[in-house]
Design an enzyme around this catalytic site. Sequence first.
Site, mmCIF file in Angstrom:
data_model
loop_
_atom_site.group_PDB
_atom_site.id
_atom_site.type_symbol
_atom_site.label_atom_id
_atom_site.label_comp_id
_atom_site.label_asym_id
_atom_site.label_seq_id
_atom_site.Cartn_x
_atom_site.Cartn_y
_atom_site.Cartn_z
ATOM 1 N N ASN A 127 0.638 -0.928 -0.081
ATOM 2 C CA ASN A 127 0.345 -0.175 0.015
ATOM 3 C C ASN A 127 0.985 1.393 0.095
ATOM 4 O O ASN A 127 1.864 1.446 0.715
ATOM 5 C CB ASN A 127 -1.028 -0.185 1.532
ATOM 6 C CG ASN A 127 -1.975 1.004 1.285
ATOM 7 O OD1 ASN A 127 -1.810 2.133 0.154
ATOM 8 N ND2 ASN A 127 -2.408 1.549 2.565
ATOM 9 N N LYS B 63 0.028 4.219 -0.255
ATOM 10 C CA LYS B 63 -0.318 5.745 0.415
ATOM 11 C C LYS B 63 -0.211 6.461 -0.173
ATOM 12 O O LYS B 63 -0.528 6.418 -1.977
ATOM 13 C CB LYS B 63 0.402 5.775 1.826
ATOM 14 C CG LYS B 63 -0.192 4.394 2.392
ATOM 15 C CD LYS B 63 0.211 4.309 4.283
ATOM 16 C CE LYS B 63 0.093 3.202 4.298
ATOM 17 N NZ LYS B 63 0.208 3.546 6.266
ATOM 18 N N GLU C 54 -6.670 4.611 7.573
ATOM 19 C CA GLU C 54 -6.680 6.234 7.533
ATOM 20 C C GLU C 54 -7.758 6.370 6.724
ATOM 21 O O GLU C 54 -8.017 7.824 6.873
ATOM 22 C CB GLU C 54 -5.295 6.449 6.810
ATOM 23 C CG GLU C 54 -3.829 6.041 7.870
ATOM 24 C CD GLU C 54 -2.988 5.747 6.666
ATOM 25 O OE1 GLU C 54 -2.654 5.676 5.589
ATOM 26 O OE2 GLU C 54 -1.710 5.294 7.011
ATOM 27 N N GLU D 146 -5.412 -5.123 10.431
ATOM 28 C CA GLU D 146 -4.253 -3.833 10.599
ATOM 29 C C GLU D 146 -4.059 -3.486 11.838
ATOM 30 O O GLU D 146 -5.289 -2.318 11.854
ATOM 31 C CB GLU D 146 -4.466 -2.664 9.268
ATOM 32 C CG GLU D 146 -3.340 -3.445 8.334
ATOM 33 C CD GLU D 146 -3.558 -2.310 7.499
ATOM 34 O OE1 GLU D 146 -2.177 -2.277 6.960
ATOM 35 O OE2 GLU D 146 -3.916 -1.248 6.840
ATOM 36 N N GLY E 110 2.319 2.565 10.363
ATOM 37 C CA GLY E 110 3.806 3.789 10.051
ATOM 38 C C GLY E 110 4.156 4.191 11.686
ATOM 39 O O GLY E 110 4.906 5.327 11.688
ATOM 40 N N SER F 229 3.454 -1.788 10.434
ATOM 41 C CA SER F 229 4.744 -1.782 10.618
ATOM 42 C C SER F 229 5.540 -3.363 9.848
ATOM 43 O O SER F 229 6.503 -4.009 10.354
ATOM 44 C CB SER F 229 5.370 -1.472 11.957
ATOM 45 O OG SER F 229 4.956 -0.528 11.897
HETATM 46 P P1 13P Z 1 3.258 0.473 7.649
HETATM 47 O O1 13P Z 1 3.806 -1.189 7.292
HETATM 48 O O2 13P Z 1 4.045 1.585 6.666
HETATM 49 O O3 13P Z 1 3.175 -0.155 8.918
HETATM 50 O O4 13P Z 1 1.387 0.773 6.775
HETATM 51 C C1 13P Z 1 0.773 -0.384 6.965
HETATM 52 C C2 13P Z 1 -0.160 -0.031 6.046
HETATM 53 O O5 13P Z 1 -0.828 1.059 6.679
HETATM 54 C C3 13P Z 1 -0.717 -0.473 5.510
HETATM 55 O O6 13P Z 1 -2.236 -0.655 4.960
#
Ligand code: 13P
Length: 255
Positions: free
Chosen positions: A13, A15, A100, A170, A176, A216
């Site tokens: 992802n 983002k 998010e 998640e 993050g 993470s």
């Molecule tokens: P991170 O791997 O950066 O923690 O993000 C996870 C995430 O939100 C994947 O959709």
Amino acid sequence: MKKSARRAVIAGNWKMNKTPCETTALINEMKPLVKDADCGVVLCVPYVDLCAALEAAKDSNIEIGAQNCHWAKSGAFTGEISADMLVSMGVKYVIIGHSERRTYFGDTDVTVNQRVRAALDAGLTVILCVGEYLEQREQGVTGELVAMQTKIALGGVSAEELSRIIIAYEPVWAIGTGRTATADQADEVNGIIRATVKELYGEAAAEAMTVQYGGSMNAANAAELLSKEHVDGGLIGGASLKAADFAAIVEAASR
Ligand code: 13P
């Protein structure tokens, strides 16, 4: 069904990262590194990068997804993108209900369900995200919460359509932050999600369901997380922006 019979899927992802040019470069870097993957490999990129991603991933084992879609087929929804638009480009996957989107853009369990329905109707495969905030974990409601999120999101989804649903657990506190859920925590909640699918659709459907972990996940911790019975893959944020790190996670899922 044994875990080994389920399809592992590693999805990136991205983002709100990467321009179209950067997308082409990163996918070209990733392609040779993941070409022998024994798992699904998906990259969910920003809308404006979809064209470049589809072109770069052509004739490779990388499949392309979007990060959201609207629930209506078309209409007066300025700034939005429909599932049919994604399908018409050649997009195969869409993330729905990412925390998010829920936190910053007002997505609720009900709108998540509407988006899931629209995506399935258009022919997309959905990566449905569920997960708790830290306070909710501390209040001991993680299990009930993810079960509720799962049940509402799957409202009106038929047993046949379930093969086009992947669920990603998640935990919001792990996204993050560098603070990964332990492999046992991930396994426990993924197991609760599978039990919820069993309650709704029966054992065979639940056993066949790909349930990812995200938060993470990285090259160093992926193998341990992916070794767990109920962890069938990962939804990767930060580490999916680096070709070598993403490829290492794909390799861990291919063992
Ligand atoms: P991170 O791997 O950066 O923690 O993000 C996870 C995430 O939100 C994947 O959709």
